[in-house]
Design a protein around this motif. Structure first.
Motif, PDB file in Angstrom:
ATOM      1  N   SER A  79      -7.347  -9.791  -1.253  1.00 13.52           N
ATOM      2  CA  SER A  79      -7.777  -8.395  -1.265  1.00 13.52           C
ATOM      3  C   SER A  79      -6.660  -7.525  -1.822  1.00 13.52           C
ATOM      4  N   HIS A  80      -6.998  -6.342  -2.328  1.00 17.50           N
ATOM      5  CA  HIS A  80      -5.957  -5.486  -2.907  1.00 17.50           C
ATOM      6  C   HIS A  80      -6.348  -4.016  -2.842  1.00 17.50           C
ATOM      7  N   ARG A  81      -5.359  -3.202  -3.101  1.00 20.83           N
ATOM      8  CA  ARG A  81      -5.605  -1.782  -3.359  1.00 20.83           C
ATOM      9  C   ARG A  81      -4.828  -1.432  -4.622  1.00 20.83           C
ATOM     10  N   ASP A  82      -5.543  -0.967  -5.622  1.00 25.06           N
ATOM     11  CA  ASP A  82      -4.934  -0.477  -6.876  1.00 25.06           C
ATOM     12  C   ASP A  82      -4.113  -1.507  -7.656  1.00 25.06           C
ATOM     13  N   MET A  83      -4.390  -2.794  -7.481  1.00 23.53           N
ATOM     14  CA  MET A  83      -3.643  -3.783  -8.269  1.00 23.53           C
ATOM     15  C   MET A  83      -3.957  -3.630  -9.758  1.00 23.53           C
ATOM     16  N   ASP A  84      -5.184  -3.222 -10.074  1.00 24.09           N
ATOM     17  CA  ASP A  84      -5.530  -3.030 -11.490  1.00 24.09           C
ATOM     18  C   ASP A  84      -4.622  -1.978 -12.141  1.00 24.09           C
ATOM     19  N   GLN A  85      -4.280  -0.953 -11.358  1.00 28.38           N
ATOM     20  CA  GLN A  85      -3.396   0.091 -11.916  1.00 28.38           C
ATOM     21  C   GLN A  85      -1.995  -0.451 -12.185  1.00 28.38           C
ATOM     22  N   ILE A  86      -1.522  -1.312 -11.278  1.00 26.97           N
ATOM     23  CA  ILE A  86      -0.195  -1.908 -11.482  1.00 26.97           C
ATOM     24  C   ILE A  86      -0.201  -2.782 -12.743  1.00 26.97           C
ATOM     25  N   LEU A  87      -1.268  -3.552 -12.921  1.00 23.00           N
ATOM     26  CA  LEU A  87      -1.357  -4.406 -14.113  1.00 23.00           C
ATOM     27  C   LEU A  87      -1.394  -3.550 -15.380  1.00 23.00           C
ATOM     28  N   ALA A  88      -2.112  -2.433 -15.304  1.00 20.23           N
ATOM     29  CA  ALA A  88      -2.185  -1.541 -16.471  1.00 20.23           C
ATOM     30  C   ALA A  88      -0.802  -0.968 -16.793  1.00 20.23           C
ATOM     31  N   LEU A  89      -0.087  -0.530 -15.746  1.00 25.76           N
ATOM     32  CA  LEU A  89       1.276  -0.009 -15.944  1.00 25.76           C
ATOM     33  C   LEU A  89       2.154  -1.049 -16.618  1.00 25.76           C
ATOM     34  N   HIS A  90       2.085  -2.260 -16.064  1.00 30.38           N
ATOM     35  CA  HIS A  90       2.930  -3.338 -16.590  1.00 30.38           C
ATOM     36  C   HIS A  90       2.624  -3.583 -18.069  1.00 30.38           C
ATOM     37  N   SER A  91       1.353  -3.575 -18.413  1.00 23.26           N
ATOM     38  CA  SER A  91       0.975  -3.808 -19.814  1.00 23.26           C
ATOM     39  C   SER A  91       1.508  -2.708 -20.721  1.00 23.26           C
ATOM     40  N   GLN A  92       1.679  -1.503 -20.156  1.00 27.80           N
ATOM     41  CA  GLN A  92       2.235  -0.401 -20.968  1.00 27.80           C
ATOM     42  C   GLN A  92       3.761  -0.399 -20.945  1.00 27.80           C
ATOM     43  N   PRO A 255      -2.876  -1.397   8.242  1.00 25.93           N
ATOM     44  CA  PRO A 255      -2.909  -0.067   8.865  1.00 25.93           C
ATOM     45  C   PRO A 255      -1.692   0.805   8.505  1.00 25.93           C
ATOM     46  N   TYR A 256      -0.503   0.183   8.437  1.00 27.41           N
ATOM     47  CA  TYR A 256       0.686   0.950   8.066  1.00 27.41           C
ATOM     48  C   TYR A 256       0.521   1.581   6.688  1.00 27.41           C
ATOM     49  N   PHE A 257      -0.081   0.800   5.792  1.00 23.22           N
ATOM     50  CA  PHE A 257      -0.092   1.261   4.407  1.00 23.22           C
ATOM     51  C   PHE A 257      -1.316   2.108   4.081  1.00 23.22           C
ATOM     52  N   ARG A 258      -2.366   2.002   4.907  1.00 21.21           N
ATOM     53  CA  ARG A 258      -3.459   2.986   4.799  1.00 21.21           C
ATOM     54  C   ARG A 258      -2.884   4.348   5.131  1.00 21.21           C
ATOM     55  N   MET A 259      -2.077   4.379   6.186  1.00 25.07           N
ATOM     56  CA  MET A 259      -1.436   5.632   6.574  1.00 25.07           C
ATOM     57  C   MET A 259      -0.515   6.126   5.443  1.00 25.07           C
ATOM     58  N   THR A 260       0.293   5.217   4.903  1.00 24.21           N
ATOM     59  CA  THR A 260       1.239   5.591   3.846  1.00 24.21           C
ATOM     60  C   THR A 260       0.508   6.146   2.623  1.00 24.21           C
ATOM     61  N   ARG A 261      -0.585   5.485   2.253  1.00 24.79           N
ATOM     62  CA  ARG A 261      -1.337   5.923   1.067  1.00 24.79           C
ATOM     63  C   ARG A 261      -1.969   7.293   1.296  1.00 24.79           C
ATOM     64  N   ASP A 262      -2.351   7.545   2.533  1.00 20.86           N
ATOM     65  CA  ASP A 262      -2.945   8.835   2.871  1.00 20.86           C
ATOM     66  C   ASP A 262      -1.899   9.957   2.743  1.00 20.86           C
ATOM     67  N   CYS A 269       4.554  11.714  -3.723  1.00 14.00           N
ATOM     68  CA  CYS A 269       4.941  10.370  -4.155  1.00 14.00           C
ATOM     69  C   CYS A 269       3.707   9.574  -4.572  1.00 14.00           C
ATOM     70  N   PRO A 270       3.879   8.570  -5.455  1.00 13.54           N
ATOM     71  CA  PRO A 270       2.737   7.714  -5.783  1.00 13.54           C
ATOM     72  C   PRO A 270       2.312   6.875  -4.571  1.00 13.54           C
ATOM     73  N   LYS A 271       1.002   6.622  -4.468  1.00 14.25           N
ATOM     74  CA  LYS A 271       0.504   5.753  -3.386  1.00 14.25           C
ATOM     75  C   LYS A 271       0.922   4.318  -3.670  1.00 14.25           C
ATOM     76  N   PRO A 272       1.415   3.577  -2.682  1.00 15.34           N
ATOM     77  CA  PRO A 272       1.726   2.168  -2.954  1.00 15.34           C
ATOM     78  C   PRO A 272       0.446   1.353  -3.170  1.00 15.34           C
ATOM     79  N   ALA A 273       0.529   0.387  -4.090  1.00 10.88           N
ATOM     80  CA  ALA A 273      -0.564  -0.572  -4.267  1.00 10.88           C
ATOM     81  C   ALA A 273      -0.317  -1.739  -3.318  1.00 10.88           C
ATOM     82  N   LEU A 274      -1.369  -2.506  -3.038  1.00 15.33           N
ATOM     83  CA  LEU A 274      -1.235  -3.591  -2.057  1.00 15.33           C
ATOM     84  C   LEU A 274      -1.900  -4.880  -2.519  1.00 15.33           C
TER      85      LEU A 274
END
Ligand code: TRP
Length: 410
Positions: A79-92, A255-262, A269-274
């Motif tokens: 499972s993930h959150r925003d991994m597609d965005q990280i891959l897009a960043l990396h490609s750029q 739960p820690y990172f749902r809070m962090t992303r919120d 700051c940018p939301k962390p991907a997971l």
């Protein structure tokens, strides 16, 4: 359910109104209602994360020019959150960094603790990015009956095991909360920002804290959130606050990172991907995860070859038939067989694993052979790990734990 931080009042019902199952998954407790373990599809719905599907796996392959790690391919990292965005960043060609951690609750780590670090190491090498590893000795002091000194000493011992897995000191910063926070104004400022952005009611809702929990626990989530922000490490990121973060972790840390992303957008700051992984089962079965406090539920990194053999033979829950005749007739059940499940986590050869699965399911392969395969694999892993760990001196630990610039420029 842990008594002081029970999750009874945690609202895990998904947007679609799914009724929670009896699976209990939170930072302090993992327990599944079924013998095949936690229902991870339901968890994705309840937590509101995204499944790692074949489309994402192909994006990985395209971005890296190599097949994704077998833990991704096998759905162990599921499972993930925003991994597609990280891959897009990396490609750029844009930067990001990795953050993971470990709560040093005892001197000895077990095989279940090693998986997320082996996966993180692969990510770090594949993407060539900095990695920060948080050792939450403060967390263990707050939650367990141990002194600050003991918790801090577990950090050093655990750091040796983590380093022995082969991390690169030029790309990796390991820190003890007890040491680093007091020396880093920027880290502390981010903690304060997070503390101000989350109310007690919200913390209760997310973590199940009660009125009788000590206030250290209630503010702890801000400490686990802070490393998600690059500005907490000015020495690494040249004081930039805009470098995105990717956190590989077991799903119970979500739960820690749902809070962090919120909170992240509110503090600029940018939301962390997971990337979330499933649990490594206890020897007794997939209904719970390995526990460092029960010596017979786990294979420890310090176990001797004989201990490994005895534990697997005696305790590894078998999905095989009750008798050889029955097994040959009906076959074994890989879904609940702990030895097979362990091979899924450690045997990197897909073809060999598939052959074992087929032969065990058909009844041709007996439980004893499956166990033998696993025992040999674990014994070889531990022998090499124990040798590498011996080479990790206090001097080497100090090198990894000294706040410094890594080999990346910003
Ligand atoms: N709380 C985690 C534990 O008890 C340790 C941890 C801190 C962590 N930060 C993390 C784990 C980030 C994964 C990702 O083990």
């Amino acid at each position: 359910m842990s008594n002081t931080t029970g999750m009874a009042n945690l609202n895990l019902t998904g947007d679609d109104g799914t009724v929670p199952t009896e699976d209990e998954v939170n930072p302090w407790e993992v327990h599944a209602s079924s013998a095949t373990g936690v229902d991870y599809d339901k968890l994705i719905k309840r937590f509101g994360s995204s499944p790692i599907d074949s489309a994402l796996l192909s994006k990985f392959e395209t971005a890296l020019g190599q097949p994704p790690h077998f833990l991704l391919r096998r759905g162990i990292v599921f499972s993930h959150r925003d991994m597609d965005q990280i891959l897009a960043l990396h490609s750029q060609g844009k930067p990001f960094f990795l953050y993971t951690g470990r709560g040093p609750s005892s001197e000895a780590m077990h095989m279940g603790h090693v998986i997320p670090f082996l996966f993180t190491k692969w990510l770090q090498e594949a993407f060539n990015v900095p990695l920060v590893i948080q050792m939450t000795d403060d967390e263990k002091f707050l939650w367990k009956d141990i002194s600050l000194e003991t918790a801090r000493s577990y950090t050093t011992e655990n750091a040796k095991d983590i380093i022995a897995l082969g991390f690169d000191p030029e790309r990796t910063f390991i820190f003890s909360d007890l040491d680093y926070i007091g020396s880093s104004p920027e880290f502390y400022r981010n903690m304060c920002r997070v503390q101000k952005a989350v109310t007690f009611n919200q913390a209760k809702g997310i973590f199940g804290f009660t009125e009788s929990d000590c206030i250290g626990k209630i503010s702890f989530p801000a400490i686990q959130a802070a490393p998600s922000f690059s500005s907490s490490f000015p020495q690494i990121f040249n004081s930039r606050s805009d470098i995105p973060c990717l956190i590989p972790c077991a799903i119970d840390q979500d739960p820690y990172f749902r809070m962090t992303r919120d909170v992240a957008p509110r503090i600029g700051c940018p939301k962390p991907a997971l990337l979330h992984s499933t649990f490594f089962p206890a020897l007794q079965g997939c209904q719970t995860k390995m526990s460092a406090s029960d010596a017979n539920s786990s294979v420890f990194l310090t176990d001797t070859p004989k201990a490994v053999k005895d534990k697997i033979n005696k305790y590894a829950f078998s999905g095989g038939g009750a008798t050889v005749e029955e097994h040959k007739k009906n076959g074994g059940n890989c879904d609940i067989d702990v030895s097979y499940q362990y091979l899924r986590f450690f045997l990197d050869d897909d073809q060999r694993l598939e052959k074992i699965r087929q032969d065990y399911s058909s009844g041709e392969l007996l439980t004893g052979y499956l166990k033998k395969e696993l025992i040999e694999l674990l014994q070889a892993f531990l022998k090499s790990h124990q040798e590498k760990r011996k080479a990790v001196t206090n001097e080497v630990v100090k090198q990894f734990m000294t706040p410094r610039k890594l080999k990346f420029d910003y």
